[in-house]
Scaffold this active site. Structure first.
Site, PDB file in Angstrom:
ATOM      1  N   ASP A  50       0.838  -1.210   0.000  1.00 24.51           N
ATOM      2  CA  ASP A  50       0.000   0.000   0.000  1.00 24.51           C
ATOM      3  C   ASP A  50       0.872   1.258   0.000  1.00 24.51           C
ATOM      4  O   ASP A  50       0.711   2.147   0.832  1.00 24.51           O
ATOM      5  CB  ASP A  50      -0.934  -0.014   1.205  1.00 24.51           C
ATOM      6  CG  ASP A  50      -1.837  -1.233   1.200  1.00 24.51           C
ATOM      7  OD1 ASP A  50      -3.036  -1.079   0.932  1.00 24.51           O
ATOM      8  OD2 ASP A  50      -1.336  -2.347   1.432  1.00 24.51           O
ATOM      9  N   ASP A  89      -1.458  -2.613  -4.141  1.00 25.71           N
ATOM     10  CA  ASP A  89      -1.779  -1.192  -4.031  1.00 25.71           C
ATOM     11  C   ASP A  89      -0.513  -0.362  -4.221  1.00 25.71           C
ATOM     12  O   ASP A  89       0.093   0.141  -3.271  1.00 25.71           O
ATOM     13  CB  ASP A  89      -2.464  -0.870  -2.706  1.00 25.71           C
ATOM     14  CG  ASP A  89      -3.925  -1.300  -2.707  1.00 25.71           C
ATOM     15  OD1 ASP A  89      -4.388  -1.851  -3.720  1.00 25.71           O
ATOM     16  OD2 ASP A  89      -4.610  -1.078  -1.699  1.00 25.71           O
ATOM     17  N   ASN A 141      -6.390  -4.088  -4.728  1.00 21.15           N
ATOM     18  CA  ASN A 141      -7.663  -3.578  -5.234  1.00 21.15           C
ATOM     19  C   ASN A 141      -7.513  -2.251  -5.972  1.00 21.15           C
ATOM     20  O   ASN A 141      -8.309  -1.943  -6.868  1.00 21.15           O
ATOM     21  CB  ASN A 141      -8.670  -3.422  -4.084  1.00 21.15           C
ATOM     22  CG  ASN A 141      -8.154  -2.531  -2.966  1.00 21.15           C
ATOM     23  OD1 ASN A 141      -7.150  -2.854  -2.328  1.00 21.15           O
ATOM     24  ND2 ASN A 141      -8.822  -1.422  -2.712  1.00 21.15           N
ATOM     25  N   HIS A 173      -2.852  -9.704  -1.351  1.00 25.66           N
ATOM     26  CA  HIS A 173      -3.080  -8.351  -0.848  1.00 25.66           C
ATOM     27  C   HIS A 173      -3.924  -8.279   0.434  1.00 25.66           C
ATOM     28  O   HIS A 173      -3.434  -7.818   1.463  1.00 25.66           O
ATOM     29  CB  HIS A 173      -3.681  -7.482  -1.951  1.00 25.66           C
ATOM     30  CG  HIS A 173      -3.853  -6.051  -1.564  1.00 25.66           C
ATOM     31  ND1 HIS A 173      -2.798  -5.263  -1.151  1.00 25.66           N
ATOM     32  CD2 HIS A 173      -4.962  -5.258  -1.492  1.00 25.66           C
ATOM     33  CE1 HIS A 173      -3.238  -4.051  -0.865  1.00 25.66           C
ATOM     34  NE2 HIS A 173      -4.554  -4.024  -1.052  1.00 25.66           N
ATOM     35  N   HIS A 225     -11.576  -3.480   6.689  1.00 27.76           N
ATOM     36  CA  HIS A 225     -11.439  -4.747   5.950  1.00 27.76           C
ATOM     37  C   HIS A 225     -11.513  -5.981   6.855  1.00 27.76           C
ATOM     38  O   HIS A 225     -11.032  -7.053   6.484  1.00 27.76           O
ATOM     39  CB  HIS A 225     -10.137  -4.771   5.139  1.00 27.76           C
ATOM     40  CG  HIS A 225      -9.945  -3.558   4.286  1.00 27.76           C
ATOM     41  ND1 HIS A 225     -10.816  -3.223   3.281  1.00 27.76           N
ATOM     42  CD2 HIS A 225      -8.988  -2.596   4.293  1.00 27.76           C
ATOM     43  CE1 HIS A 225     -10.404  -2.105   2.696  1.00 27.76           C
ATOM     44  NE2 HIS A 225      -9.302  -1.705   3.300  1.00 27.76           N
ATOM     45  N   HIS A 231      -3.232  -4.105   2.392  1.00 23.19           N
ATOM     46  CA  HIS A 231      -4.644  -3.715   2.370  1.00 23.19           C
ATOM     47  C   HIS A 231      -5.071  -2.913   3.596  1.00 23.19           C
ATOM     48  O   HIS A 231      -5.681  -1.853   3.453  1.00 23.19           O
ATOM     49  CB  HIS A 231      -5.518  -4.966   2.208  1.00 23.19           C
ATOM     50  CG  HIS A 231      -6.886  -4.700   1.670  1.00 23.19           C
ATOM     51  ND1 HIS A 231      -7.127  -3.821   0.645  1.00 23.19           N
ATOM     52  CD2 HIS A 231      -8.100  -5.229   2.006  1.00 23.19           C
ATOM     53  CE1 HIS A 231      -8.415  -3.819   0.361  1.00 23.19           C
ATOM     54  NE2 HIS A 231      -9.036  -4.660   1.180  1.00 23.19           N
ATOM     55  N   VAL A 232      -4.819  -3.426   4.792  1.00 24.15           N
ATOM     56  CA  VAL A 232      -5.104  -2.678   6.023  1.00 24.15           C
ATOM     57  C   VAL A 232      -3.915  -1.755   6.279  1.00 24.15           C
ATOM     58  O   VAL A 232      -2.781  -2.219   6.376  1.00 24.15           O
ATOM     59  CB  VAL A 232      -5.318  -3.622   7.213  1.00 24.15           C
ATOM     60  CG1 VAL A 232      -5.518  -2.819   8.498  1.00 24.15           C
ATOM     61  CG2 VAL A 232      -6.513  -4.532   6.957  1.00 24.15           C
ATOM     62  N   HIS A 233      -4.183  -0.463   6.417  1.00 23.04           N
ATOM     63  CA  HIS A 233      -3.111   0.524   6.479  1.00 23.04           C
ATOM     64  C   HIS A 233      -2.559   0.644   7.901  1.00 23.04           C
ATOM     65  O   HIS A 233      -2.648   1.687   8.553  1.00 23.04           O
ATOM     66  CB  HIS A 233      -3.601   1.874   5.973  1.00 23.04           C
ATOM     67  CG  HIS A 233      -4.072   1.823   4.557  1.00 23.04           C
ATOM     68  ND1 HIS A 233      -4.864   2.802   3.981  1.00 23.04           N
ATOM     69  CD2 HIS A 233      -3.876   0.886   3.588  1.00 23.04           C
ATOM     70  CE1 HIS A 233      -5.122   2.464   2.730  1.00 23.04           C
ATOM     71  NE2 HIS A 233      -4.535   1.311   2.472  1.00 23.04           N
TER      72      HIS A 233
END
Length: 545
Positions: free
Chosen positions: A198, A225, A281, A363, A373, A400-402
């Site tokens: 990300d 990402d 995504n 991801h 998420h 995915h999870v920041h």
């Protein structure tokens, strides 16, 4: 000024002493499972995560004509081959675009083990891609010419020099270099593997990459990402939250020049250190004709064919004694699908005596305790988790999870000494900011019906049936599977020591160089955890917590 310097020196010495002391007591997974730890969020870090503008000197086009730019190195399936990729010519964006002819510029790499002369030459292929929208007022995009050249017959653990381009124009790059991976074997590993997800292209990104480069990695894993070009309209207007700011757009637009900016910014690193990418995504980028993932699939080289895959979304490769499996969460992952069948074949062909370590990446995480998420990928987990467990996958990396989160060894929400360690590193620095809310905190547990990702399809996230969270969708405290979590931007470094020990270190952007925010030795136990499904009586799936 003298006081500032002395203060800095004192802080440095204290930090160094702390690091040296902690190095003697680095925990191992054999000490676990660990009591869950949450590092309180530092409000000073929230700040705006601002994108680099198009005028930043690190992202502007510096080459002329058809000289190569955005040069990158990608591994093939084994040590004796790599891909060199680059772009020539300028992109076009607007209402009347005329794609360049890929055949107008040759794809040639000259390379060798000494800088002069570069005695070997390889020829590859080239392509362009378009991002087209069937709606009035939206600007279309066509890329520069993208080149991919595969070099073969390389020696292991060796420095190679190369130039890429078209010598007939002439339009060649400067002489660059890269290092090949060690030969596969139980005592042969790359020194340092950087893991980041990300990323985007913000000022936080620049800090992440600066820290990452200081750790001198031999390989970079990019866990989806990449650029966040889809936070922009085609006219270049961007936002922290696309759906909040552009709710009336007829299609989810994307500003493709952000890919070019990212390629230029990353070139100093990626032209010398191989990068392996898996889609996220934000790479979907829907366009006319329901086409998706065009930029992702076109700009990077993938060892798909070399690893028996027919897709850019999933593939595998070896890096010394590690076998990496890159999986796609945004395509068919069901047992009846081609990706699952490919995964079965790939796992069955892994020789653990040659590549003891088995690491998988995709991801979105299966195991996250953040509200963002939360349990979004349950269908993929239900389909694939037992297969990966039965072959003894050691580590799973996600984004995915920041935020950052490391799990205890876990299988089917149950603490299991033979389960993999799941590590989420979706904290690379993107514009959407950090995830800071946890699903187990009061008022944060999402409605199960809202958790499924509509693009992935399917709904599998039900309430737990047994265990501490029985009858509930979320735990009322940090779950046992979550060993450590913190909301900070950063990256990770994996250093495999031998066939049983690997040191994992998470580096936070706000810390001094070489310090760590989390560190643990991940230990394999092949004598206690079989890696052959025939010898492993995998328990019947049941939902425990």
């Amino acid at each position: 000024m003298a006081f500032d310097f002395l203060s800095f020196a004192l802080i440095y010495l204290l930090s160094s002493s702390s690091i040296s002391a902690s190095a003697k007591t680095i925990p191992t997974t054999l000490d676990g499972p660990f009591i869950p730890v949450t590092v309180p969020f530092d409000e000073r870090l929230r700040g705006n995560s601002v994108d680099l503008p198009a005028t930043d000197p690190r992202v502007v086009r510096r080459v002329k004509g058809f000289e190569p730019e955005q040069i990158s190195v990608t591994l093939s399936a084994t040590y004796d081959s790599v891909w060199i990729s680059w772009i020539t010519g300028e992109y076009q964006i607007g209402d009347d675009i005329k794609p360049l002819n890929p055949k107008s510029v040759a794809s040639i790499v000259r390379y060798g083990r000494i800088r002069y002369p570069l005695i070997h030459e390889a020829t590859g292929y080239s392509l362009i891609y378009n991002q087209l929208y069937p709606f009035e007022g939206l600007k279309n995009y066509t890329s520069g010419i993208i080149h991919h050249v595969r070099l073969t017959g390389l020696k292991p653990d060796t420095q190679y020099y190369y130039r890429c381009g078209d010598p007939s124009i002439p339009a060649m790059s400067n002489i660059l270099s890269f290092g090949t991976m060690p030969v596969s074997g139980p005592r042969s590993y790359p020194a340092r593997i950087a893991v980041v997800g990300d990323l985007g292209l913000t000022y936080n990104t620049t800090s992440t990459i600066d820290h990452l480069r200081s750790n001198k990695p031999n390989l970079v894993l990019m866990i989806g990402d990449v650029t966040y070009a889809n936070l922009y309209l085609t006219n270049g207007t961007g936002s922290d939250c696309y759906s909040c700011s552009f709710s009336n757009t007829p299609i989810h637009e994307t500003y493709q020049p952000r890919w070019d900016y990212w390629g230029r910014f990353m070139e100093p690193l990626l032209s010398e250190v191989p990068i392996m990418v898996v889609e996220g995504n934000h790479e979907i980028e829907e366009q006319a004709g329901n086409r998706t993932f065009e930029a992702y699939s076109s700009r990077f080289a993938f060892p798909s064919q070399e690893s028996g895959s027919t897709s850019t979304f999933y593939y595998s490769f070896n890096a010394g004694g590690i076998h990496f499996i890159m999986l796609g969460a945004y395509i068919d992952y069901y047992k009846s699908g081609e990706q699952y069948r490919w995964l079965e074949r790939d796992l069955a062909n892994v020789e653990r005596s040659v590549t003891p370590w088995l690491i998988a990446t995709w991801h979105p995480p299966w195991y996250t305790s953040y509200k963002a998420h939360y349990r979004e990928v349950e269908c993929m987990r239900v389909e694939m988790e037992e297969l990966l467990y039965s072959y003894g996958v050691d580590i799973i990396f996600n984004g995915h999870v920041h935020a950052y989160e490391r799990s205890n060894r876990v299988f089917n929400y149950t603490l299991d000494p033979c389960g993999p360690v799941h590590i989420t590193v979706g904290d690379g620095g993107n514009r959407e900011k950090m995830a800071i809310k946890h699903a187990d905190e009061p008022g944060n547990c999402p409605d199960p019906s809202t958790t499924a990702d509509s693009y992935m399809g399917g709904f599998c996230a039900m309430n737990f049936t047994t265990g501490p969270a029985a009858g509930k969708f979320c735990w009322d405290r940090q779950p046992d599977y979550s060993a450590f979590r913190e909301s900070s931007f950063g990256h990770g470094i994996l250093e495999v020591v031998n066939e049983t020990y690997a040191l994992w270190t998470w580096h936070r952007n706000q810390d001094m160089y070489k310090s760590s925010g989390d560190q643990i030795y991940i230990v394999r136990q092949p004598d206690k955890c079989p890696t052959d499904p025939k010898a492993c009586n995998t328990r019947e799936l049941h939902f425990l917590a």
